[in-house]
Design a protein around this motif. Structure first.
Motif, short mmCIF file in Angstrom:
data_model
loop_
_atom_site.label_atom_id
_atom_site.label_comp_id
_atom_site.label_asym_id
_atom_site.label_seq_id
_atom_site.Cartn_x
_atom_site.Cartn_y
_atom_site.Cartn_z
N SER A 13 0.94 -1.24 -0.20
CA SER A 13 0.03 0.30 0.71
C SER A 13 0.99 0.94 0.03
O SER A 13 0.48 1.94 -0.76
CB SER A 13 -1.16 0.04 0.97
OG SER A 13 -1.73 1.24 1.45
N GLN A 16 2.08 1.65 -3.41
CA GLN A 16 0.96 2.15 -3.95
C GLN A 16 0.96 4.05 -4.26
O GLN A 16 0.94 4.65 -5.03
CB GLN A 16 -0.51 1.34 -3.93
CG GLN A 16 -0.17 0.31 -4.64
CD GLN A 16 -1.14 -0.96 -4.44
OE1 GLN A 16 -2.27 0.06 -3.93
NE2 GLN A 16 -1.40 -1.53 -4.86
N ASP A 17 1.06 4.58 -3.08
CA ASP A 17 0.78 5.67 -2.33
C ASP A 17 2.27 6.46 -3.07
O ASP A 17 0.96 7.69 -3.32
CB ASP A 17 0.65 6.27 -1.22
CG ASP A 17 -0.89 5.24 -0.81
OD1 ASP A 17 -1.90 5.18 -1.21
OD2 ASP A 17 -0.66 5.31 0.22
N LEU A 20 0.98 6.97 -6.81
CA LEU A 20 -0.08 7.62 -7.34
C LEU A 20 0.69 8.98 -6.94
O LEU A 20 0.65 10.45 -7.93
CB LEU A 20 -1.00 7.52 -6.61
CG LEU A 20 -1.89 6.04 -7.10
CD1 LEU A 20 -3.44 6.20 -6.14
CD2 LEU A 20 -2.54 6.09 -8.62
N ARG A 151 -0.41 0.64 -10.82
CA ARG A 151 -2.27 -0.02 -10.85
C ARG A 151 -2.85 1.31 -11.11
O ARG A 151 -3.41 2.27 -10.65
CB ARG A 151 -1.97 0.07 -9.20
CG ARG A 151 -2.04 -0.91 -8.81
CD ARG A 151 -1.92 -2.59 -9.52
NE ARG A 151 -1.62 -3.21 -9.18
CZ ARG A 151 -1.32 -4.38 -8.62
NH1 ARG A 151 -2.49 -4.72 -8.09
NH2 ARG A 151 -0.49 -5.93 -7.48
N THR A 153 -5.91 1.16 -12.85
CA THR A 153 -7.35 1.00 -11.83
C THR A 153 -7.59 1.75 -10.88
O THR A 153 -8.31 1.62 -10.26
CB THR A 153 -7.42 -0.60 -11.42
OG1 THR A 153 -6.69 -1.01 -10.69
CG2 THR A 153 -7.08 -1.34 -13.22
N ARG A 154 -6.66 2.11 -9.54
CA ARG A 154 -6.67 2.55 -8.11
C ARG A 154 -7.49 4.32 -8.70
O ARG A 154 -7.18 5.19 -7.84
CB ARG A 154 -5.41 2.78 -7.79
CG ARG A 154 -4.75 0.93 -6.97
CD ARG A 154 -3.75 0.98 -5.98
NE ARG A 154 -4.00 1.30 -4.54
CZ ARG A 154 -3.84 2.26 -4.13
NH1 ARG A 154 -3.25 3.43 -5.11
NH2 ARG A 154 -3.88 3.43 -3.23
N HIS A 158 -10.86 5.25 -14.64
CA HIS A 158 -10.02 4.38 -15.58
C HIS A 158 -11.01 3.29 -16.42
O HIS A 158 -12.01 2.85 -16.17
CB HIS A 158 -9.79 3.65 -14.30
CG HIS A 158 -10.46 2.76 -13.49
ND1 HIS A 158 -10.44 3.48 -12.35
CD2 HIS A 158 -10.25 1.90 -13.48
CE1 HIS A 158 -11.44 2.21 -11.83
NE2 HIS A 158 -10.90 1.25 -12.49
#
Length: 573
Positions: A13, A16-17, A20, A151, A153-154, A158
């Motif tokens: 996680s 991912q943050d 982004l 990702r 899709t996050r 999308h």
């Protein structure tokens, strides 16, 4: 339907943050602010801390608010640079407040120390804000949109589908679609990265630069400006020199050499008015016909000056202001000698129907019945349209010259004009004057039509009402840098509109082969703020790309042997 996956290790996680955050970075040119910390000890540390605070956007907005608030007293309190007479009247009526106002500069707001300090700090703050934002914006223009997150899709907007087209073909098609929609796009790894909306930041910078241009233009205009007024009777003229002005104001750095060399004569003034209805008497048009020339030997030219349609000569504008009437009178002394020959005396309007009042002064050449030198003074009251004999007082019924009357009351003695003390040309100083008396011992006065004569008591002379001329008041103003101020205002509006209505957004298109050999297409969009425009635009782009890389059929799931539609093993097909 089978699921297609790619051979990639799952991200945590935290990763991912961070991914982004990198994808959405620099969607604005606002300078990055470091974590708050105490400044280092010493002069350099404090100076650095003060500079960072001064050049922050919140301080610039605060200074802009303070400047707006500081300008309010200049609109509510009389200013020396605008009307010294009102300032003197305010001081006479407010003896307690006036000394305080004088100390804090409230009679000279726009040239006061505190107003100038706010003005200069705002100027410095805006420059300090703009310079780093400009460099960051230039760096973004020279760079490329960031690579796609792992990702897609996050992201808030999308979409994904499968296609039989090769990944390279999908990426080429995506480049073509995005560039056709004016995106800056390039291939980054297995994805296409695109960005649009740079005009938002450009508009933001234009807005702030325009504010600086406006501040400079306003300051320049205040320092070098000149403005004055002149009342001119039909047939008279004006030359643009300081001695010709009725009143004159200028900036601190104004030089008399900056006055444009021109002159003009008022040939005729024409006014039209509503003749009926609820707006009866309301002016419809005001027009001053003038003859002007530029320079000492310039050719004379005709022009018409109207309300909001000034005469522009070089950098000077001549505006039409107020309007009134000037009765033409001839005054004779006791021996019949003309001491004022058909002179037009301007009177000041009192109401919308141009009921006017003023004074007629005979300062030289008059001798009374005993041959002694004296001065004459007359209180004058004029109406352009008199209601009629026996039908009310001296109040005008219409602003046009339909039935003019001139009422005079007479005085003799010393007008006080030789004392060296300034006095109004529209009022009599009765301190050393004596009234002419009628047969009943009252003040001698008379109401005249055009052509009638008032004979003074005891053979002291006479006054003849010869006619009426019109006068117009002109405002002559030279405002340097007004064009720059206008250009800055327009640019500020356009820049603000661009920064408010244009959205900075990014789009990524990833195309990779799945485990079953079919290409998986992922599209995602990201804007600076939540907006319905990003999903809508992403849907349009996805539709265009889908036409070039249509979806592939999903693989069938394993058949269910209990399904009656599925033939049993060994059965005929």
């Amino acid at each position: 339907m089978s699921k297609t996956t790619t051979d990639k290790a799952p991200d945590t996680s935290e990763e991912q943050d961070q991914d982004l955050g990198a994808a959405g970075s620099q969607l604005s040119t606002a300078p990055r602010e470091d974590a708050p910390n105490l400044p280092a000890l010493g002069v350099v540390g404090w100076a650095r801390w003060f500079w960072r605070q001064l050049t922050s956007m919140r301080v610039a907005l605060l200074l802009l608010l303070l400047l707006s608030l500081a300008a309010i007293p200049g609109s509510l309190i009389p200013q020396n640079g605008v009307d010294p007479t009102q300032v003197a009247d305010f001081r006479a009526r407010h003896e307690t407040l006036s000394p305080f106002y004088e100390k804090v500069g409230l009679f000279d707001v726009y040239s006061s120390v505190w107003f100038s300090a706010i003005y200069i700090l705002l100027f410095v703050s805006l420059i300090g804000c703009i310079v780093p934002r400009t460099w960051q914006f230039v760096g973004q223009l020279r760079g490329r949109p960031p690579a796609a997150p792992k990702r897609l899709t996050r992201l808030p907007a999308h979409t994904t589908w499968r296609t039989e087209a090769a990944p390279e073909q999908v990426r080429e098609a995506a480049l073509a679609v995005l560039r056709k929609r004016r995106f800056r796009a390039h291939v980054a790894g297995d994805a296409v990265a695109a960005e649009k909306g740079y005009l938002r930041e450009a508009g933001n910078l234009v807005f702030h630069i325009a504010l600086i241009v406006m501040l400079i233009a306003f300051a320049w205009g205040q320092l070098f400006k000149s403005e004055g007024t002149k009342l001119i009777v039909e047939g008279d003229g004006f030359a643009n020199t300081l001695t010709q002005y009725d009143d004159f104001r200028s900036g601190n750095l104004f030089s008399q050499d900056a006055l444009d060399a021109f002159s003009f004569n008022l040939d005729d003034f024409r006014g039209t008015y509503e003749t009926a209805g609820p707006n009866q008497g309301t002016p419809r048009t005001y027009e001053a016909r003038v003859t002007y020339s530029v320079g000492a030997y310039g050719k004379e030219r005709d022009a018409a000056i109207k309300v909001n349609e000034p005469l522009d000569v070089g950098g000077t504008s001549v505006y039409l202001g107020s309007h009134g009437y000037a009765p033409v009178v001839t005054v004779r002394d006791a021996r019949g000698k003309v001491v004022m020959d058909k002179e037009a005396v301007p009177l000041l309007p009192l109401d919308g129907f141009v009921t006017s009042t003023g004074a007629i002064k005979v300062m030289d050449g008059y001798r009374n019945a005993d041959g002694e030198r004296e001065q004459l003074g007359f209180n004058a009251f004029f109406v352009p349209t008199f209601a009629g004999e026996g039908r009310g007082t001296m109040t005008s019924q219409f602003p046009a010259l339909l039935n003019p009357r001139l009422a005079l009351s007479a005085y003799h003695g010393d007008l006080g004009v030789d004392s060296g003390i300034p006095q109004s040309v529209y009022q009599l100083n009765k301190k050393s004057l004596k009234e002419f008396k009628d047969s009943e011992g009252d003040l001698f006065k008379q109401r005249l039509k055009i052509g009638e004569t008032m004979t003074l008591p005891n053979g002291a002379g006479s006054v003849t009402f010869e006619g009426v001329k019109e006068w117009a008041s002109f405002s002559i103003a030279r405002q340097p840098a007004s064009g720059w101020a206008l250009a800055g205002s327009v640019a500020a509006i356009l820049g603000l509109a661009a920064s408010l209505f244009i959205q900075r957004r990014r789009v990524w298109v990833r195309a990779v082969r799945g485990d079953d050999g079919v290409t998986v297409v992922e599209m995602a969009g990201l804007g600076r703020s939540e907006s319905a425009k990003v999903p809508e635009e992403l849907g349009e782009l996805a539709g265009l790309l889908y036409d070039k890389a249509p979806g592939a059929p999903d693989p069938d799931d394993d058949p269910d042997p209990t399904d009656p539609a599925v033939p049993a093993e060994g059965a005929e097909k």
